[in-house]
Design an enzyme around this catalytic site. Structure first.
Site: not given
Ligand SMILES: Cc1cc2nc3c(=O)[nH]c(=O)nc-3n(C[C@H](O)[C@H](O)[C@H](O)COP(=O)(O)OP(=O)(O)OC[C@H]3O[C@@H](n4cnc5c(N)ncnc54)[C@H](O)[C@@H]3O)c2cc1C
Length: 251
Positions: A55, A76, A78, A81, A87, A90, A188
């Site tokens: 933190s 990908q 955005v 979160r 951005q 368009q 990523r």
């Molecule tokens: C190789 C690869 C393949 C993928 N394939 C797909 C796919 O087929 N379909 C698809 O939809 N997406 C896919 N994704 C996207 C992936 O599922 C995530 O949406 C994206 O990588 C964002 O990651 P994140 O949620 O960890 O990050 P962030 O949104 O930045 O969140 C960071 C962390 O905060 C916590 N967090 C954020 N929001 C919440 C919440 N609402 N509740 C609880 N904890 C939260 C989690 O610990 C999370 O890891 C893929 C990603 C990768 C790298």
């Protein structure tokens, strides 16, 4: 693709150490600052990383300007979160001769490249035809003011853009705090991520390493710091991946 580190929190490592020390000390910030040598700052940053006490890392942030990525890639991006984005629209920007990104495998395959370029040309033509068709009716009114004409065009381009492909190039500003950025790099820069967002993440990592080599020393895919987190989906190239990131991401 162009990636520029626009701005970042200066003295961020000190800020992290201050935040961390505050958690563990009876003293207030004045005393903390008096005893905060550069060596102590390094020690705190290492300690937090190894403990996974992340933190304090949220106090510092990085803003990037990114140009020339596809809409497929920005979509990908955005999905992350815990970040802020701006951005190019368009809806508001009319795209005549829109720029686009060609995937490398298509670029080096002459037949695939031809099919791709043809599809892009058709998309551009369809966009222009749609803008014209959507404006035609309204433009019959010769008494339209400039403001009304602009509103008409805006309504036309915001619907015509639906024919644009994922390849369409875009410009985006993104800001992430350090914790979020490290997580983004972990997901990523992994070989399982698609080539374009992986290239983007690597370029962003190179930029931040220039200003904070220590903070990003171990940044990169999860396999740099332990076994591959992808389990059965592993790329199986852990040695090569580690060599690439530990060798400074030379192309
Ligand atoms: C190789 C690869 C393949 C993928 N394939 C797909 C796919 O087929 N379909 C698809 O939809 N997406 C896919 N994704 C996207 C992936 O599922 C995530 O949406 C994206 O990588 C964002 O990651 P994140 O949620 O960890 O990050 P962030 O949104 O930045 O969140 C960071 C962390 O905060 C916590 N967090 C954020 N929001 C919440 C919440 N609402 N509740 C609880 N904890 C939260 C989690 O610990 C999370 O890891 C893929 C990603 C990768 C790298």
């Amino acid at each position: 693709m162009k990636v520029e580190l626009l701005n970042y929190t200066k003295d961020g490592d000190k800020l992290i150490a201050q935040a961390a020390k505050l958690c563990y000390s009876e003293a207030g910030l004045k005393e903390i600052n008096e005893n905060l040598s550069p060596e102590e700052v390094d020690r705190f940053v290492h300690m937090l990383t190894s403990l996974g006490h992340m933190s304090p890392m949220e106090h510092i942030s990085f803003s990037f300007y990114v140009e020339g990525i596809s809409r497929a890639c920005s979509h990908q991006l955005v999905r992350h979160r815990l970040a802020s984005y701006s951005q190019q629209s368009q809806r508001y920007v009319r795209l005549d001769d829109f720029d686009y990104v060609i995937p490398p495998a298509i670029e080096k395959n002459p037949r695939a490249r031809e099919v791709f370029i043809e599809a892009i040309k058709r998309d551009q033509e369809a966009y222009e035809d749609l803008v014209q068709a959507l404006m035609e009716e309204g433009m019959k009114d010769k008494n339209l003011t400039d403001k009304e004409k602009n509103a008409l065009e805006k309504r036309a381009i915001e619907d015509a853009r639906y024919v644009f492909p994922n390849a369409c190039a875009t410009k985006v500003m993104v800001t992430m705090n350090l914790r979020s950025l490290l997580h983004f790099f972990e997901m990523r820069t992994c070989l399982r991520a698609q080539w374009e967002i992986r290239n983007l993440a690597i370029e962003m990592l190179k930029e931040v390493k220039k200003v904070y080599p220590l903070l990003f020393q171990e940044a990169g895919p999860g396999c740099l710091r332990g076994p591959c987190p992808e389990g059965k989906m592993t790329c199986g190239k852990i040695k090569e991946v580690r060599a690439y990131f530990q060798g400074g991401q030379d192309d």
